[in-house]
Design an enzyme around this catalytic site. Structure first.
Site, PDB file in Angstrom:
ATOM      1  N   ASP A 109      -6.457 -49.985 -15.855  1.00 18.98           N
ATOM      2  CA  ASP A 109      -6.658 -49.192 -14.631  1.00 18.98           C
ATOM      3  C   ASP A 109      -6.141 -47.773 -14.783  1.00 18.98           C
ATOM      4  O   ASP A 109      -6.738 -46.829 -14.275  1.00 18.98           O
ATOM      5  CB  ASP A 109      -5.958 -49.882 -13.455  1.00 18.98           C
ATOM      6  CG  ASP A 109      -6.655 -51.174 -13.051  1.00 18.98           C
ATOM      7  OD1 ASP A 109      -7.866 -51.288 -13.304  1.00 18.98           O
ATOM      8  OD2 ASP A 109      -5.983 -52.063 -12.502  1.00 18.98           O
ATOM      9  N   CYS A 123     -19.271 -47.842 -13.659  1.00 16.38           N
ATOM     10  CA  CYS A 123     -17.888 -48.262 -13.448  1.00 16.38           C
ATOM     11  C   CYS A 123     -17.652 -48.129 -11.952  1.00 16.38           C
ATOM     12  O   CYS A 123     -18.608 -48.160 -11.176  1.00 16.38           O
ATOM     13  CB  CYS A 123     -16.916 -47.429 -14.280  1.00 16.38           C
ATOM     14  SG  CYS A 123     -16.982 -45.649 -13.955  1.00 16.38           S
ATOM     15  N   SER A 124     -16.423 -47.971 -11.518  1.00 20.54           N
ATOM     16  CA  SER A 124     -16.173 -47.891 -10.074  1.00 20.54           C
ATOM     17  C   SER A 124     -16.754 -46.612  -9.462  1.00 20.54           C
ATOM     18  O   SER A 124     -17.470 -46.651  -8.461  1.00 20.54           O
ATOM     19  CB  SER A 124     -14.672 -47.985  -9.782  1.00 20.54           C
ATOM     20  OG  SER A 124     -13.965 -46.988 -10.495  1.00 20.54           O
ATOM     21  N   GLY A 157     -18.347 -44.128 -11.513  1.00 19.04           N
ATOM     22  CA  GLY A 157     -19.498 -43.674 -12.287  1.00 19.04           C
ATOM     23  C   GLY A 157     -19.321 -42.337 -12.960  1.00 19.04           C
ATOM     24  O   GLY A 157     -20.315 -41.638 -13.216  1.00 19.04           O
ATOM     25  N   ILE A 158     -18.084 -41.947 -13.279  1.00 17.20           N
ATOM     26  CA  ILE A 158     -17.881 -40.665 -13.957  1.00 17.20           C
ATOM     27  C   ILE A 158     -16.940 -40.765 -15.164  1.00 17.20           C
ATOM     28  O   ILE A 158     -17.250 -40.272 -16.236  1.00 17.20           O
ATOM     29  CB  ILE A 158     -17.355 -39.575 -12.990  1.00 17.20           C
ATOM     30  CG1 ILE A 158     -16.115 -40.044 -12.236  1.00 17.20           C
ATOM     31  CG2 ILE A 158     -18.441 -39.148 -12.018  1.00 17.20           C
ATOM     32  CD1 ILE A 158     -15.503 -38.974 -11.338  1.00 17.20           C
ATOM     33  N   GLY A 159     -15.780 -41.407 -15.004  1.00 20.68           N
ATOM     34  CA  GLY A 159     -14.783 -41.423 -16.080  1.00 20.68           C
ATOM     35  C   GLY A 159     -15.135 -42.379 -17.213  1.00 20.68           C
ATOM     36  O   GLY A 159     -15.491 -41.961 -18.320  1.00 20.68           O
ATOM     37  N   ARG A 160     -15.051 -43.646 -16.929  1.00 17.09           N
ATOM     38  CA  ARG A 160     -15.356 -44.653 -17.953  1.00 17.09           C
ATOM     39  C   ARG A 160     -16.840 -44.619 -18.313  1.00 17.09           C
ATOM     40  O   ARG A 160     -17.209 -44.761 -19.481  1.00 17.09           O
ATOM     41  CB  ARG A 160     -14.958 -46.042 -17.441  1.00 17.09           C
ATOM     42  CG  ARG A 160     -13.507 -46.113 -16.989  1.00 17.09           C
ATOM     43  CD  ARG A 160     -13.153 -47.462 -16.369  1.00 17.09           C
ATOM     44  NE  ARG A 160     -11.869 -47.371 -15.670  1.00 17.09           N
ATOM     45  CZ  ARG A 160     -11.133 -48.409 -15.326  1.00 17.09           C
ATOM     46  NH1 ARG A 160     -11.557 -49.638 -15.592  1.00 17.09           N
ATOM     47  NH2 ARG A 160      -9.982 -48.266 -14.708  1.00 17.09           N
ATOM     48  N   GLN A 213     -13.590 -38.136 -17.053  1.00 13.28           N
ATOM     49  CA  GLN A 213     -12.774 -37.612 -15.958  1.00 13.28           C
ATOM     50  C   GLN A 213     -11.409 -37.087 -16.374  1.00 13.28           C
ATOM     51  O   GLN A 213     -10.877 -36.181 -15.735  1.00 13.28           O
ATOM     52  CB  GLN A 213     -12.602 -38.720 -14.914  1.00 13.28           C
ATOM     53  CG  GLN A 213     -12.046 -38.256 -13.595  1.00 13.28           C
ATOM     54  CD  GLN A 213     -12.047 -39.377 -12.576  1.00 13.28           C
ATOM     55  OE1 GLN A 213     -12.195 -40.544 -12.920  1.00 13.28           O
ATOM     56  NE2 GLN A 213     -11.893 -39.023 -11.312  1.00 13.28           N
TER      57      GLN A 213
END
Length: 268
Positions: free
Chosen positions: A45, A76-77, A79-82, A120
């Protein structure tokens, strides 16, 4: 409820990811579509995954075959980092296999023109470099168990295991001064002070004040906690060793080497 009915046909969990086979049915037309979902389960996380783990997941996804020609859906949660990190990995790995150079900065900038903040954090951006480095320099392959003996014979004839081991030695991860200081603690409980355990893989022993035991987790094929590896117990760690067996509910202990000298003990 709704227009679509989703049915889970199969779910198989591996050490770093889970694969699900789904059937989506349109209730109005009765048409169906089979979908494979690859779910990476080892992204913390607050942090980034191990490059090796994400790379194995990427290779498994890339080995999938489908008759459909549509684009890959990644989420992902937020939609940018992972998501951005994985898309960058996929695109740049493919570019790196056909080109002599890749530009992580340029591709990240290009993604951000379409969706803000893709990749991110700085840690994600740094991690992407390490995964690409390993993916483009350390060549690996997989095989079925029925082909193993034949492939192994061919590998031995070409001295490939020795070549792969040399690559592994050159691809060792780097650790910080803080990690080395932590690994050097509790010297009286180490048989060999040149063999160090990485902090984030250590097992905490609940029966002692310090919680220390010279043992780490090693992933299996289907589970991230497949094995525990440790040294042969010393006179002052025998109780800790037995406590660890009880704590982890291990039912098998494998001792390797001369117990008087002491080498490794592996149990599950």
């Amino acid at each position: 409820m709704g227009l679509f009915q989703v049915t889970l046909q199969e779910e198989v969990a591996y050490a770093y990811y889970t694969i699900r086979k789904l059937v989506v049915k349109n209730k109005q037309t009765n048409s169906t579509r089979r979908i494979i979902q690859y779910h990476f389960t080892r992204w913390p996380d607050h942090g980034v995954p191990e490059p090796f783990e994400l790379l194995q997941f990427y290779k498994r996804v890339n080995s999938g075959h489908t008759a459909h020609k549509g684009p890959l859906i990644v989420h992902c949660s937020a939609g940018i980092g992972r998501t951005g990190s994985y898309i960058g990995l996929d695109a740049l790995m493919k570019q790196g296999t056909s080109s002599v150079e890749i530009d992580v900065f340029d591709y990240t900038e290009m993604m951000r023109k379409d969706r803000m903040n893709m990749i991110q954090t700085a840690k994600q951006y740094e991690m992407l470099h390490f995964v690409l480095l390993e993916g483009l320099t350390v060549m690996t392959s997989s095989m079925s168990k029925t082909d193993f003996c034949r492939v192994l014979t061919d590998m031995l004839e070409d001295n490939i295991p020795a070549q792969q081991y040399a690559v592994l030695n050159n691809a060792k991860p780097e650790y910080s001064t803080r990690e080395y200081k932590s690994a050097l603690s509790n010297k009286d409980k180490k048989k060999n002070r040149s063999i160090l355990a990485v902090e984030k893989y250590k097992i905490r022993l609940m029966t002692t004040t310090s919680g220390y035991i010279d043992a780490v987790n090693i992933p299996g094929y289907r589970t991230p906690y497949g094995y525990i590896i440790t040294q042969h117990p010393l006179d002052n760690t025998a109780t800790d060793f037995l406590s660890l067996i009880a704590q982890e509910r291990s039912d098998t202990v494998v001792s390797i080497g001369n117990l008087k000298v002491g080498t490794s003990v592996i149990f599950r």
